[in-house]
Design a protein around this motif. Structure first.
Motif, PDB file in Angstrom:
ATOM      1  N   HIS A  24     -17.724 -30.066 -17.809  1.00  0.00           N
ATOM      2  CA  HIS A  24     -17.286 -29.904 -16.428  1.00  0.00           C
ATOM      3  C   HIS A  24     -16.345 -28.703 -16.337  1.00  0.00           C
ATOM      4  N   GLY A  25     -16.287 -28.093 -15.158  1.00  0.00           N
ATOM      5  CA  GLY A  25     -15.389 -26.968 -14.942  1.00  0.00           C
ATOM      6  C   GLY A  25     -14.034 -27.378 -14.392  1.00  0.00           C
ATOM      7  N   GLY A  26     -13.867 -28.660 -14.085  1.00  0.00           N
ATOM      8  CA  GLY A  26     -12.607 -29.163 -13.544  1.00  0.00           C
ATOM      9  C   GLY A  26     -12.212 -30.450 -14.243  1.00  0.00           C
ATOM     10  N   ASP A  48     -14.511 -30.292  -9.890  1.00  0.00           N
ATOM     11  CA  ASP A  48     -15.322 -29.113  -9.570  1.00  0.00           C
ATOM     12  C   ASP A  48     -16.503 -29.471  -8.664  1.00  0.00           C
ATOM     13  N   GLY A  49     -16.607 -30.747  -8.273  1.00  0.00           N
ATOM     14  CA  GLY A  49     -17.655 -31.203  -7.368  1.00  0.00           C
ATOM     15  C   GLY A  49     -18.948 -31.586  -8.051  1.00  0.00           C
ATOM     16  N   THR A  50     -18.961 -31.590  -9.394  1.00  0.00           N
ATOM     17  CA  THR A  50     -20.192 -31.911 -10.112  1.00  0.00           C
ATOM     18  C   THR A  50     -20.186 -33.336 -10.664  1.00  0.00           C
ATOM     19  N   VAL A  51     -21.411 -33.823 -10.848  1.00  0.00           N
ATOM     20  CA  VAL A  51     -21.677 -35.099 -11.507  1.00  0.00           C
ATOM     21  C   VAL A  51     -22.536 -34.780 -12.718  1.00  0.00           C
ATOM     22  N   ARG A  60     -23.841 -36.133 -26.134  1.00  0.00           N
ATOM     23  CA  ARG A  60     -24.400 -34.926 -25.531  1.00  0.00           C
ATOM     24  C   ARG A  60     -24.742 -35.166 -24.064  1.00  0.00           C
ATOM     25  N   PRO A  61     -24.767 -34.078 -23.285  1.00  0.00           N
ATOM     26  CA  PRO A  61     -25.156 -34.221 -21.876  1.00  0.00           C
ATOM     27  C   PRO A  61     -26.661 -34.445 -21.753  1.00  0.00           C
ATOM     28  N   LEU A  62     -27.043 -35.131 -20.701  1.00  0.00           N
ATOM     29  CA  LEU A  62     -28.453 -35.326 -20.369  1.00  0.00           C
ATOM     30  C   LEU A  62     -28.725 -34.470 -19.140  1.00  0.00           C
ATOM     31  N   GLY A  63     -29.300 -33.334 -19.347  1.00  0.00           N
ATOM     32  CA  GLY A  63     -29.565 -32.420 -18.247  1.00  0.00           C
ATOM     33  C   GLY A  63     -28.350 -31.575 -17.895  1.00  0.00           C
TER      34      GLY A  63
END
Length: 105
Positions: A24-26, A48-51, A60-63
């Motif tokens: 995430h950026g925030g 940062d407004g992301t999910v 690890r991230p999924l997508g």
């Protein structure tokens, strides 16, 4: 059998397991665990407004992150509608959004 510490007794400091999940950026203020196809996943929401969706077992991230809200994400969770698991998010933009989740392999 393990015993609980007595009230007022100092607790040992916990140790982290694995590496931090970064992407995430925030700041991240909301997390929820759920299951997709019987597999445990984690959803996170950021200022940062992301999910993001994560595989906590693999670390690890999924997508890729999804720009979910104009402004920060205040809350995330999971819900079941019929036989489908959806992610839900609420943000600073005063919106609540439902998200379809693809199968996780």
């Amino acid at each position: 059998m393990a015993s609980s510490p007595r009230p007022g007794a100092p607790c040992r400091s916990p140790k982290t397991v694995g590496k931090p999940l970064k992407g995430h950026g925030g700041n991240v203020y909301s997390l929820a665990f759920g299951k997709i196809d019987g597999r445990t996943v984690l959803v996170s929401g950021s200022t940062d407004g992301t999910v993001r969706l994560w595989d906590p077992a693999e670390g690890r991230p999924l997508g890729k992150p999804v720009k979910a809200h104009g402004g920060g994400v205040y809350s995330v969770g999971f819900m079941t509608v019929g036989d489908r698991t959806l992610a839900v998010s609420a943000g600073r933009d005063r919106a609540v959004r439902l998200w379809k989740l693809a199968s996780v392999r």
